[in-house]
Design a protein around this motif. Structure first.
Motif, short mmCIF file in Angstrom:
data_model
loop_
_atom_site.label_atom_id
_atom_site.label_comp_id
_atom_site.label_asym_id
_atom_site.label_seq_id
_atom_site.Cartn_x
_atom_site.Cartn_y
_atom_site.Cartn_z
N ARG A 85 0.54 -1.25 -5.74
CA ARG A 85 -0.56 -1.24 -6.72
C ARG A 85 -0.20 -0.36 -7.92
O ARG A 85 -0.51 -0.72 -9.06
N GLU B 176 0.03 -1.53 -11.83
CA GLU B 176 -0.74 -0.81 -12.84
C GLU B 176 0.16 -0.31 -13.97
O GLU B 176 -0.18 -0.44 -15.15
N GLU C 234 -0.27 -1.59 -17.80
CA GLU C 234 -0.55 -0.63 -18.87
C GLU C 234 0.57 -0.58 -19.89
O GLU C 234 0.33 -0.47 -21.09
N THR D 91 -4.89 -4.18 -19.08
CA THR D 91 -5.50 -3.44 -17.98
C THR D 91 -5.80 -4.41 -16.84
O THR D 91 -5.43 -4.18 -15.71
N ASN E 287 -3.52 -7.27 -6.87
CA ASN E 287 -4.11 -6.22 -6.04
C ASN E 287 -4.80 -6.79 -4.81
O ASN E 287 -4.78 -6.18 -3.74
#
Length: 98
Positions: A44, A48, A52, A57, A89
């Motif tokens: 995860r 992320e 980013e 996002t 996710n």
């Protein structure tokens, strides 16, 4: 957020990518418990950081995509190449050891 390795740090604003990446994740029986939890946290975090760093996002932008393959005795395509952070996710969270 950044990735630390020994005494080196890569921050999210230093990552430039326009690639397709498959995360290949071990969900065999030996991964039960804390090992699987740590694998999920790492996966995860990777998603992320890539999202980013590409300016997104909820989506991975800049032409990059991530897919997930997991394996125990056989490999399974959990998520085909996608830009959806939520889909990635969800697949990561649904991994079960064994």
């Amino acid at each position: 957020m950044g990735v630390n390795f020994v005494n080196k740090t890569i921050s999210k604003n230093q990552i430039s990518c326009n690639v397709d990446v498959f995360l290949v994740l071990d969900r065999s029986g030996s991964m039960a418990g804390e090992a699987l939890e740590n694998l999920q946290i790492g996966a995860r975090t990777f998603v992320e950081i890539i999202a980013e760093s590409t300016g997104g996002t909820s989506e991975i932008e800049g032409g990059s995509r991530i897919g997930i393959v997991s394996f125990s005795s056989t490999a399974v395509l959990d998520t085909p190449l996608t830009t959806s952070v939520a889909a990635l996710n969800s697949s990561i969270s649904n991994l079960i050891a064994g």
